[in-house]
Design a protein around this motif. Structure first.
Motif, PDB file in Angstrom:
ATOM      1  N   CYS A   3     -17.213 -10.866  25.048  1.00  0.00           N
ATOM      2  CA  CYS A   3     -16.132  -9.535  25.269  1.00  0.00           C
ATOM      3  C   CYS A   3     -17.601  -8.306  24.715  1.00  0.00           C
ATOM      4  O   CYS A   3     -17.362  -7.556  25.320  1.00  0.00           O
ATOM      5  CB  CYS A   3     -15.084  -9.492  24.407  1.00  0.00           C
TER       6      CYS A   3
ATOM      7  N   ARG B 125     -19.544  -8.001  28.201  1.00  0.00           N
ATOM      8  CA  ARG B 125     -19.095  -7.061  28.500  1.00  0.00           C
ATOM      9  C   ARG B 125     -18.297  -6.376  28.705  1.00  0.00           C
ATOM     10  O   ARG B 125     -17.918  -5.846  29.621  1.00  0.00           O
ATOM     11  CB  ARG B 125     -18.038  -8.602  29.488  1.00  0.00           C
TER      12      ARG B 125
ATOM     13  N   LEU C  85     -12.607 -14.437  31.663  1.00  0.00           N
ATOM     14  CA  LEU C  85     -13.972 -14.223  31.119  1.00  0.00           C
ATOM     15  C   LEU C  85     -14.190 -15.525  31.316  1.00  0.00           C
ATOM     16  O   LEU C  85     -15.444 -15.961  30.710  1.00  0.00           O
ATOM     17  CB  LEU C  85     -13.663 -13.053  29.524  1.00  0.00           C
TER      18      LEU C  85
END
Length: 166
Positions: free
Chosen positions: A26, A29, A82
């Protein structure tokens, strides 16, 4: 993680690694691992059995989160996007990804007795796809490979049960 699915192991390490991978992914990105997304990921990783979205609702409610189906589905969609979890189509359920954040060919072995699911090696899955594409002259655009049968522990239990009966 996948090599220990059918062998005794400290499952807490699976959950810890999944959460650490999620946090790192996370951050890299620019995505937010909100408390509800984190909790849904923890619940999916609570064991190696595929978990349905509606199975998550009572636990989320117990933990004080909004447990409306759209909340769960949004969290699952985020985790899928993801690459932190996979959807097992035949069960309409979700399982933690052993190779998060990497684009990879997936397949699963699901034990029909204990229900544990093993993510198959992406390298082997890619080898099968490459071989089939070459042999058949096809282009594979999408795949769903879900194998079912008996894991080593359940095979042993079944054999022992048969011997006890005989």
């Amino acid at each position: 993680m996948t090599s220990t699915v059918y062998a005794p192991h400290d499952h807490h390490t699976c959950i810890t690694a999944a959460l650490a991978n999620a946090k790192t992914l996370c951050e890299s990105r620019g995505a937010r691992l909100t408390p509800v997304r984190r909790r849904v990921l923890e619940l999916v990783w609570q064991n190696h059995k595929p978990t349905g979205a509606y199975e998550l609702l009572p636990q989320l409610a117990q933990d004080g989160f909004n447990s409306a189906p759209p909340t769960v589905y949004r969290a699952l969609d985020f985790l899928l996007e993801l690459g932190l979890i996979h959807r097992i189509s035949s069960l309409n359920a979700f399982i933690g990804c052993a190779h998060p954040g990497q684009e990879h060919t997936t397949g699963f072995f699901i034990c029909r007795l204990c229900g544990n699911a093993l993510e198959l090696s992406p390298e082997r899955m890619q080898d099968v796809n490459t071989r089939l594409a070459e042999e058949l002259g096809i282009v594979i655009e999408e795949q769903t490979i879900e194998l079912s049968g008996l894991c080593p522990s359940c095979q042993l239990a079944a054999t022992t049960a048969k011997e006890d009966i005989a």
